[in-house]
Design a protein around this motif. Structure first.
Motif: not given
Length: 402
Positions: A279-303
């Motif tokens: 629920a917290a993730i879904a609300r953050a995605v809905r309200d922020g509109g910029r993806g899941i906060p704190g996740f994803g970094q395109p320069l790393y393949a494994g995190g």
């Protein structure tokens, strides 16, 4: 997950960067599901997020360039940070090892090739504190940092001196003086990390300054982020160290860069307060509109290895395992929907929550640490041809009237 906050059609289309017609085409092709009721169509925010990530991987390079996905406008040689096999290095030294074994001051002296770091004198610090304190309650910590930079510049009779020596002198003044400007506590014998902990944290801790120290080291440099490019552009025009830092802070003070840990802190706060992760993730995605906060970094393949290191150190600190467990719960839920991992912003958010800091504290730690990198890049740019970072525009507007 019918009880989770859902996206309207307009919100889902905006998150995907497409027109509503394209959104419904995805639905008709079975790529997205929707629920229709009297109020219209709605979409599962986590399904939309997973689809957005899959589209990003499939999109052609030219499309990435035109859609804001990070296609470089130029490629610049740099002798500072580089990535190899998902490991971040500052020159030839592992950033992870430096964070575990060295102080921020040690790393800065090494990067700047400086024998020591000399701070501002008491009168200049007092002016910076008074200037930062004049801002209203709505001012963010970054607002206070920016006006404090101006205050330090106003009392520096040598502020426009050219050359690498001036950059080191002013850089030392700022990375030691700005943390002190955020607090009225004595700072004479304290490290930069200890001063920041005293200014930002809601409680005393023997482990806190060491964790802030590690975070400062991990954020020093990371390829050519927009703030770092801004610093180099200012240095290319032979701006002073104050101008370099001010230009960089202008790009840094943005939701997709310096403020990214704020939304991650809100997400962790919600889950720690009892909101189910989904629920917290879904609300953050809905309200922020910029993806899941704190996740994803395109320069790393494994995190993002910076997050891994900081979270490992945090888990070993007294009481740290509790907040890392919250991070793990969120990461587990995210992994059910999308192949993305925690990034530095989530780790900074975890650190600020553990330290009872405000939700903007991660941005302050990030800014002070990255300031050392901005100065290092400016030193490098001062050794290159002036004004080399002045691109030419190609007019693509409407044709002139006949």
């Amino acid at each position: 997950m019918t009880d989770l906050p859902r996206l309207t059609a307009a919100q889902a289309a905006a998150r995907l960067g497409v027109k509503p017609e394209s959104l419904y085409a995805y639905v008709s092709r079975g790529l997205l599901s929707r629920v229709r009721d009297a109020s219209g169509s709605s979409f599962d925010p986590l399904e939309v997020e997973a689809f957005a990530l899959s589209r990003r991987r499939r999109v052609a390079p030219r499309a990435v360039e035109t859609s804001g996905g990070g296609m470089p406008l130029m490629v610049l040689d740099t002798a500072l940070a580089h990535l190899e096999d998902d490991e971040l290095f500052y020159r030839e030294r592992s950033a992870a090892r430096l964070a575990r074994e060295s102080t921020f001051e040690d790393v800065v002296r090494w990067l700047w090739e400086a024998p020591g770091l000399r701070g501002a004198d008491d009168e200049d610090l007092a002016l910076a504190r008074r200037t930062a304190a004049t801002l209203g309650a709505a001012a963010t910590p970054l607002d206070r940092l920016l006006v404090a930079v101006t205050a330090f510049a106003s009392t520096d009779p040598l502020r426009d001196d050219p050359g690498a020596d001036a950059l080191v002198r002013v850089g030392s003044r700022l990375i030691t003086g700005l943390p002190a400007a955020l607090t009225h506590a004595p700072t004479a014998a304290e490290s930069i990390a200890a001063t920041l902990w005293g200014a930002l944290a809601g409680r005393p801790s023997d482990s806190g300054p060491r964790l802030v120290d590690a975070a400062l080291v991990l954020v020093v440099d990371h390829d050519l982020a927009v703030s770092t490019l801004s610093a180099r552009v200012a240095a290319s025009a032979r701006g002073s160290a104050y101008a370099v830092v001010t230009a960089a802070l202008g790009a840094f003070d943005a939701p997709l860069h310096g403020h990214a840990s704020r939304e991650a802190a809100r997400l962790l706060h919600a889950v720690a307060g009892g909101t189910p992760p989904a629920a917290a993730i879904a609300r953050a995605v809905r309200d922020g509109g910029r993806g899941i906060p704190g996740f994803g970094q395109p320069l790393y393949a494994g995190g993002d290895m910076r997050a891994t290191v900081l979270l490992e150190l945090l888990r070993d600190a007294p009481g740290g395992a509790e907040i890392v467990d919250v991070v793990d719960a969120v990461a587990t839920e995210v992994a059910r929907h999308a192949d993305i991992r925690p990034n530095l912003d989530l780790a900074l958010a975890a650190l600020t929550r553990w330290g009872d800091m405000g939700e903007d504290a991660g941005s302050v730690v990030f800014a002070i640490g990255r300031m050392a990198g901005w100065i290092a890049h400016a030193i490098d740019e001062y050794g290159r041809r002036p004004m080399r970072l002045r691109p030419r525009g190609r007019y693509v507007g409407p044709a002139a009237a006949e």
